[in-house]
Design a protein around this motif. Structure first.
Motif, PDB file in Angstrom:
ATOM      1  N   THR A  62     -15.764  -3.229   1.722  1.00 57.35           N
ATOM      2  CA  THR A  62     -15.404  -1.786   1.412  1.00 57.35           C
ATOM      3  C   THR A  62     -13.903  -1.922   0.703  1.00 57.35           C
ATOM      4  OG1 THR A  62     -15.226   0.563   2.532  1.00 57.35           O
ATOM      5  CG2 THR A  62     -14.180  -1.413   3.611  1.00 57.35           C
ATOM      6  N   THR A  63     -13.724  -0.601   0.218  1.00 57.51           N
ATOM      7  CA  THR A  63     -12.397  -0.381  -0.496  1.00 57.51           C
ATOM      8  C   THR A  63     -11.491   0.266   0.705  1.00 57.51           C
ATOM      9  OG1 THR A  63     -13.165   1.884  -1.496  1.00 57.51           O
ATOM     10  CG2 THR A  63     -12.986  -0.398  -2.859  1.00 57.51           C
ATOM     11  N   ILE A 109     -10.381  -4.023  -2.174  1.00 53.79           N
ATOM     12  CA  ILE A 109     -11.631  -4.353  -1.740  1.00 53.79           C
ATOM     13  C   ILE A 109     -11.505  -5.293  -0.553  1.00 53.79           C
ATOM     14  CG2 ILE A 109     -12.518  -5.841  -3.595  1.00 53.79           C
ATOM     15  CD1 ILE A 109     -15.241  -4.434  -3.324  1.00 53.79           C
ATOM     16  N   PHE A 149       0.778  -1.238   0.078  1.00 52.33           N
ATOM     17  CA  PHE A 149      -0.077   0.119  -0.037  1.00 52.33           C
ATOM     18  C   PHE A 149       0.821   1.222   0.047  1.00 52.33           C
ATOM     19  CE2 PHE A 149      -2.762  -3.349   1.804  1.00 52.33           C
ATOM     20  CZ  PHE A 149      -3.727  -3.083   1.298  1.00 52.33           C
ATOM     21  N   SER A 190      -7.574  -1.869 -11.612  1.00 48.50           N
ATOM     22  CA  SER A 190      -7.659  -0.816 -10.678  1.00 48.50           C
ATOM     23  C   SER A 190      -6.401  -1.093  -9.459  1.00 48.50           C
ATOM     24  CB  SER A 190      -9.089  -0.858  -9.844  1.00 48.50           C
ATOM     25  OG  SER A 190      -8.947  -0.047  -8.749  1.00 48.50           O
ATOM     26  N   ASP A 191      -6.141   0.061  -8.927  1.00 48.48           N
ATOM     27  CA  ASP A 191      -5.396   0.051  -7.658  1.00 48.48           C
ATOM     28  C   ASP A 191      -5.918  -0.083  -6.096  1.00 48.48           C
ATOM     29  OD1 ASP A 191      -5.943   2.668  -7.617  1.00 48.48           O
ATOM     30  OD2 ASP A 191      -4.115   3.400  -7.902  1.00 48.48           O
ATOM     31  N   GLN A 192      -7.261  -0.036  -6.404  1.00 51.25           N
ATOM     32  CA  GLN A 192      -8.073  -0.038  -5.352  1.00 51.25           C
ATOM     33  C   GLN A 192      -8.601  -1.562  -4.629  1.00 51.25           C
ATOM     34  OE1 GLN A 192      -9.527   2.913  -3.396  1.00 51.25           O
ATOM     35  NE2 GLN A 192      -7.721   3.585  -5.024  1.00 51.25           N
ATOM     36  N   LEU A 206      -7.343  -6.720  -5.106  1.00 52.94           N
ATOM     37  CA  LEU A 206      -7.495  -5.702  -6.023  1.00 52.94           C
ATOM     38  C   LEU A 206      -8.756  -5.664  -6.902  1.00 52.94           C
ATOM     39  CD1 LEU A 206      -3.736  -4.517  -7.250  1.00 52.94           C
ATOM     40  CD2 LEU A 206      -5.357  -3.580  -5.405  1.00 52.94           C
ATOM     41  N   ASN A 233      -8.707   3.034   1.969  1.00 49.05           N
ATOM     42  CA  ASN A 233      -8.378   4.263   1.641  1.00 49.05           C
ATOM     43  C   ASN A 233      -6.839   4.386   1.031  1.00 49.05           C
ATOM     44  OD1 ASN A 233     -10.812   5.105   2.909  1.00 49.05           O
ATOM     45  ND2 ASN A 233      -9.691   5.007   5.172  1.00 49.05           N
ATOM     46  N   TYR A 234      -6.148   3.323   0.797  1.00 48.77           N
ATOM     47  CA  TYR A 234      -4.809   3.477   0.342  1.00 48.77           C
ATOM     48  C   TYR A 234      -4.643   2.674  -1.105  1.00 48.77           C
ATOM     49  CZ  TYR A 234      -4.816   3.935   5.297  1.00 48.77           C
ATOM     50  OH  TYR A 234      -5.188   4.335   6.566  1.00 48.77           O
ATOM     51  N   SER A 235      -3.871   3.242  -1.978  1.00 50.38           N
ATOM     52  CA  SER A 235      -3.815   2.558  -3.078  1.00 50.38           C
ATOM     53  C   SER A 235      -2.679   1.236  -3.134  1.00 50.38           C
ATOM     54  CB  SER A 235      -3.341   3.491  -4.203  1.00 50.38           C
ATOM     55  OG  SER A 235      -4.305   4.667  -4.479  1.00 50.38           O
TER      56      SER A 235
END
Length: 278
Positions: free
Chosen positions: A216-217, A194, A151, A190-192, A186, A219-221
């Motif tokens: 939820t996703t 979940i 992250f 995407s870099d999110q 991931l 908060n950090y890529s």
């Protein structure tokens, strides 16, 4: 070996799903003299897995787009590897073919038996018959898949997850007791990251219908990387019941992997239950 489904339909990438469904729709058209589009057919299979909620009256107009497929691919990572290959790659597909066949008939789209649909699906995946597919499935072995997620540093006190088949088993350098046991991945393209909040859940306990309520996703890529081979070997050594390694004999990564697996077991005995053969 043919490009076959891995664990669930959702665990294939979208190109594999559509290629197989394209072949299947052509076979249905040729053999049954009835037409059904590949995207509509794919959605009916997926709806039966409860990954998308599709009403028969709207399935033909629901767009087969990135949003639908992204959710499916994430579900695939959550479910990967926790059930018998035999169950998921043959008995599972057999059952879903019978369900889809009933839906196709009740919707007035195509009249096809479950056994016929299974035979056509196996052919669409590149097998000569459903018996040939079953034979390969029975001989297949589930290979555990480790991934390391790093992250972005936003001041948080953890920066790395290690997952085993979607299960978070390691968190460095802090908060392991908070995150380990949850499932995550991931989002595709995407870099999110979940994450689902259940702890050490088996797939049958993972509520797909309540997925968005329970997830939820972060908060950090994040970016994904390979987990060191020695770490993987140490982790699997513990799962195999091997004695604790001698530190001067094995690598630091091997010892780390072994101790991480042991730590998860101490956190919750249900951890080991996830890897027992059904």
């Amino acid at each position: 070996m043919p490009n076959k489904f891995k664990y669930t339909l959702a665990n294939c990438n979208k190109n594999s799903i559509m290629k197989t469904m394209g072949c299947l729709s052509e076979m249905i058209s040729d053999e049954l003299k009835a037409s059904i589009k590949a995207d509509t057919l794919a959605l009916r299979f997926m709806a039966c897995e409860s990954y998308v909620d599709v009403h028969p009256k709207t399935v033909d107009v629901l767009p087969f787009n990135e949003t639908v497929i992204d959710s499916l691919e994430v579900f695939g990572t959550f479910f990967r590897g926790n059930l018998n290959v035999n169950e998921l790659e043959y008995d599972y597909l057999k059952g879903i073919c019978f369900t889809v066949a009933n839906k196709l008939k009740s919707d007035g789209v195509v009249k096809v038996s479950g056994s016929k649909l299974l035979a056509l699906l196996c052919s669409a995946m590149g097998y000569k018959s459903h018996q040939a597919f079953k034979s390969v499935a029975e001989k297949s072995q589930v290979q555990p898949e480790f991934k390391t997620y790093r992250f972005d540093d936003m001041g948080q006190d953890f920066y790395e997850f290690v997952t085993l088949d979607g299960l978070i088993v390691d968190c460095q350098p802090h908060q392991a007791s908070v995150w380990c046991g949850m499932r995550g991945s991931l989002m595709p393209l995407s870099d999110q990251f979940i994450i689902n909040f259940g702890k050490y859940n088996k797939p049958v306990e993972f509520n797909t219908l309540g997925y968005f309520d329970q997830s939820t996703t972060m908060n950090y890529s994040a970016e994904v990387d390979d987990t060191p081979i020695e770490y993987q070997k140490g982790f699997l050594s513990f799962l195999a019941g091997d004695a604790a390694p001698v530190r001067d004999v094995v690598s630091a990564d091997f010892a780390m992997g072994y101790n991480v697996a042991k730590w998860n077991t101490n956190q919750d005995p249900a951890f080991l239950e996830l890897f027992k053969a059904e």
